[in-house]
Scaffold this motif. Sequence first.
Motif, PDB file in Angstrom:
ATOM      1  N   SER A  75       0.844  -1.189   0.000  1.00 46.38           N
ATOM      2  CA  SER A  75       0.000   0.000   0.000  1.00 46.38           C
ATOM      3  C   SER A  75       0.882   1.242   0.000  1.00 46.38           C
ATOM      4  O   SER A  75       2.089   1.155   0.276  1.00 46.38           O
ATOM      5  CB  SER A  75      -0.891   0.003   1.243  1.00 46.38           C
ATOM      6  OG  SER A  75      -0.100   0.262   2.405  1.00 46.38           O
ATOM      7  N   PRO A  76       0.316   2.425  -0.257  1.00 49.05           N
ATOM      8  CA  PRO A  76       1.127   3.652  -0.167  1.00 49.05           C
ATOM      9  C   PRO A  76       1.798   3.814   1.185  1.00 49.05           C
ATOM     10  O   PRO A  76       2.915   4.352   1.270  1.00 49.05           O
ATOM     11  CB  PRO A  76       0.101   4.756  -0.430  1.00 49.05           C
ATOM     12  CG  PRO A  76      -0.918   4.105  -1.316  1.00 49.05           C
ATOM     13  CD  PRO A  76      -1.029   2.690  -0.804  1.00 49.05           C
ATOM     14  N   ALA A  77       1.162   3.332   2.248  1.00 43.77           N
ATOM     15  CA  ALA A  77       1.758   3.471   3.583  1.00 43.77           C
ATOM     16  C   ALA A  77       3.026   2.640   3.725  1.00 43.77           C
ATOM     17  O   ALA A  77       3.941   3.016   4.465  1.00 43.77           O
ATOM     18  CB  ALA A  77       0.742   3.069   4.650  1.00 43.77           C
ATOM     19  N   HIS A  78       3.111   1.514   3.018  1.00 45.06           N
ATOM     20  CA  HIS A  78       4.337   0.713   3.065  1.00 45.06           C
ATOM     21  C   HIS A  78       5.517   1.483   2.473  1.00 45.06           C
ATOM     22  O   HIS A  78       6.646   1.382   2.954  1.00 45.06           O
ATOM     23  CB  HIS A  78       4.153  -0.602   2.304  1.00 45.06           C
ATOM     24  CG  HIS A  78       3.300  -1.606   3.007  1.00 45.06           C
ATOM     25  ND1 HIS A  78       2.002  -1.867   2.630  1.00 45.06           N
ATOM     26  CD2 HIS A  78       3.538  -2.404   4.083  1.00 45.06           C
ATOM     27  CE1 HIS A  78       1.489  -2.804   3.421  1.00 45.06           C
ATOM     28  NE2 HIS A  78       2.405  -3.151   4.316  1.00 45.06           N
ATOM     29  N   TYR A  79       5.252   2.262   1.426  1.00 47.25           N
ATOM     30  CA  TYR A  79       6.333   3.004   0.775  1.00 47.25           C
ATOM     31  C   TYR A  79       6.882   4.117   1.663  1.00 47.25           C
ATOM     32  O   TYR A  79       7.983   4.630   1.408  1.00 47.25           O
ATOM     33  CB  TYR A  79       5.845   3.593  -0.547  1.00 47.25           C
ATOM     34  CG  TYR A  79       5.613   2.557  -1.617  1.00 47.25           C
ATOM     35  CD1 TYR A  79       6.646   2.158  -2.457  1.00 47.25           C
ATOM     36  CD2 TYR A  79       4.364   1.972  -1.791  1.00 47.25           C
ATOM     37  CE1 TYR A  79       6.437   1.199  -3.439  1.00 47.25           C
ATOM     38  CE2 TYR A  79       4.141   1.024  -2.766  1.00 47.25           C
ATOM     39  CZ  TYR A  79       5.178   0.636  -3.600  1.00 47.25           C
ATOM     40  OH  TYR A  79       4.967  -0.321  -4.561  1.00 47.25           O
TER      41      TYR A  79
ATOM     42  N   ALA B  30      18.894  -1.576  -2.699  1.00 46.99           N
ATOM     43  CA  ALA B  30      18.410  -0.262  -2.284  1.00 46.99           C
ATOM     44  C   ALA B  30      18.016   0.577  -3.495  1.00 46.99           C
ATOM     45  O   ALA B  30      17.000   1.294  -3.474  1.00 46.99           O
ATOM     46  CB  ALA B  30      19.476   0.452  -1.462  1.00 46.99           C
ATOM     47  N   ARG B  31      18.795   0.488  -4.548  1.00 49.89           N
ATOM     48  CA  ARG B  31      18.488   1.246  -5.765  1.00 49.89           C
ATOM     49  C   ARG B  31      17.160   0.785  -6.361  1.00 49.89           C
ATOM     50  O   ARG B  31      16.350   1.614  -6.809  1.00 49.89           O
ATOM     51  CB  ARG B  31      19.620   1.088  -6.764  1.00 49.89           C
ATOM     52  CG  ARG B  31      19.467   1.916  -8.026  1.00 49.89           C
ATOM     53  CD  ARG B  31      20.771   2.006  -8.797  1.00 49.89           C
ATOM     54  NE  ARG B  31      21.327   0.697  -9.104  1.00 49.89           N
ATOM     55  CZ  ARG B  31      22.443   0.220  -8.577  1.00 49.89           C
ATOM     56  NH1 ARG B  31      23.124   0.931  -7.686  1.00 49.89           N
ATOM     57  NH2 ARG B  31      22.890  -0.978  -8.921  1.00 49.89           N
ATOM     58  N   ALA B  32      16.923  -0.526  -6.369  1.00 49.69           N
ATOM     59  CA  ALA B  32      15.645  -1.038  -6.874  1.00 49.69           C
ATOM     60  C   ALA B  32      14.485  -0.513  -6.037  1.00 49.69           C
ATOM     61  O   ALA B  32      13.414  -0.205  -6.574  1.00 49.69           O
ATOM     62  CB  ALA B  32      15.659  -2.566  -6.871  1.00 49.69           C
ATOM     63  N   ALA B  33      14.681  -0.397  -4.727  1.00 54.92           N
ATOM     64  CA  ALA B  33      13.633   0.126  -3.848  1.00 54.92           C
ATOM     65  C   ALA B  33      13.361   1.598  -4.137  1.00 54.92           C
ATOM     66  O   ALA B  33      12.199   2.039  -4.143  1.00 54.92           O
ATOM     67  CB  ALA B  33      14.027  -0.068  -2.389  1.00 54.92           C
ATOM     68  N   ARG B  34      14.400   2.371  -4.377  1.00 56.48           N
ATOM     69  CA  ARG B  34      14.208   3.790  -4.696  1.00 56.48           C
ATOM     70  C   ARG B  34      13.466   3.955  -6.006  1.00 56.48           C
ATOM     71  O   ARG B  34      12.555   4.791  -6.124  1.00 56.48           O
ATOM     72  CB  ARG B  34      15.560   4.502  -4.748  1.00 56.48           C
ATOM     73  CG  ARG B  34      16.308   4.517  -3.415  1.00 56.48           C
ATOM     74  CD  ARG B  34      17.614   5.297  -3.514  1.00 56.48           C
ATOM     75  NE  ARG B  34      18.472   4.985  -2.362  1.00 56.48           N
ATOM     76  CZ  ARG B  34      19.612   4.314  -2.438  1.00 56.48           C
ATOM     77  NH1 ARG B  34      20.059   3.887  -3.610  1.00 56.48           N
ATOM     78  NH2 ARG B  34      20.315   4.064  -1.348  1.00 56.48           N
ATOM     79  N   VAL B  35      13.835   3.151  -7.002  1.00 55.22           N
ATOM     80  CA  VAL B  35      13.147   3.208  -8.288  1.00 55.22           C
ATOM     81  C   VAL B  35      11.682   2.842  -8.127  1.00 55.22           C
ATOM     82  O   VAL B  35      10.802   3.413  -8.784  1.00 55.22           O
ATOM     83  CB  VAL B  35      13.840   2.269  -9.302  1.00 55.22           C
ATOM     84  CG1 VAL B  35      13.006   2.106 -10.566  1.00 55.22           C
ATOM     85  CG2 VAL B  35      15.231   2.793  -9.643  1.00 55.22           C
ATOM     86  N   ALA B  36      11.399   1.894  -7.231  1.00 55.01           N
ATOM     87  CA  ALA B  36      10.014   1.461  -6.994  1.00 55.01           C
ATOM     88  C   ALA B  36       9.187   2.513  -6.273  1.00 55.01           C
ATOM     89  O   ALA B  36       7.955   2.429  -6.293  1.00 55.01           O
ATOM     90  CB  ALA B  36      10.009   0.168  -6.191  1.00 55.01           C
ATOM     91  N   GLY B  37       9.839   3.467  -5.628  1.00 57.73           N
ATOM     92  CA  GLY B  37       9.093   4.540  -4.982  1.00 57.73           C
ATOM     93  C   GLY B  37       9.274   4.671  -3.493  1.00 57.73           C
ATOM     94  O   GLY B  37       8.630   5.525  -2.868  1.00 57.73           O
TER      95      GLY B  37
END
Length: 235
Positions: A70-74, A86-93
């Motif tokens: 959900s948006p709250a997880h981000y 970490a880079r993949a997580a940043r790209v994911a939002g």
Amino acid sequence: MAHVLVTRPAPAADRSAARYRAAGHQVYVAPLLAFARLDPGPDAVPPAEGLAAIAATSARGVEAALPLLSPAHYALPLHAVGEATARAARVAGFAEAHAADGDLTALAAALKAGVPAGGVVLHLAGRDRSGDLAGLLAPAGLACRLVELYAMEPIGSLPQEIRTALSAHTEPVLAPVYSRRSAQALATALAAWADRPPFRFLAISADAGEPLSDLGPVEVAKTPDEAGLLALLPG
């Protein structure tokens, strides 16, 4: 110029192959693990409100989790095993993605330092794992909620055209390995190849390289990343 066999899963294999080619080496690409998404069930991911942080031990785990978040997880802090994840997580939002130093022990240390005792950490993970993040976190009073999101299924053997090409060389083939799981898949494929040329293995960590120790010399990178593996190549 070295002859380099890249067996990590796609699409990472193609990115790595491009880096080795740019360094002047002859590269052969033959992924030995294939990504398979798992269905953890509709309630596998707990609400963000009950979590203190998210832990990710691979970029694949981040990617597989996206439809379930959900948006709250981000908005939660995400602690990744290394910079690529970490880079993949940043790209994911994810607004806050921290990179540990490349192994599970470093990731656990970062979580212990960043999450108050009593907190719950959501671990985005694959089915086949090296190490026990929950066990590392428990002495610090942290709970770990594991969600298995994907599996990397072994392919079993190298393609015949790759074996033919590699057999034409008398010098050792260099084979970088990025995880213990990848090394196990490579060990299985090489054990079934009776007339293989000599191999020299370049491991991102000692644990990753261990399954190959009976099949040829294993060199461990000084840093647990692709730059460390590149540094082991000649020239």
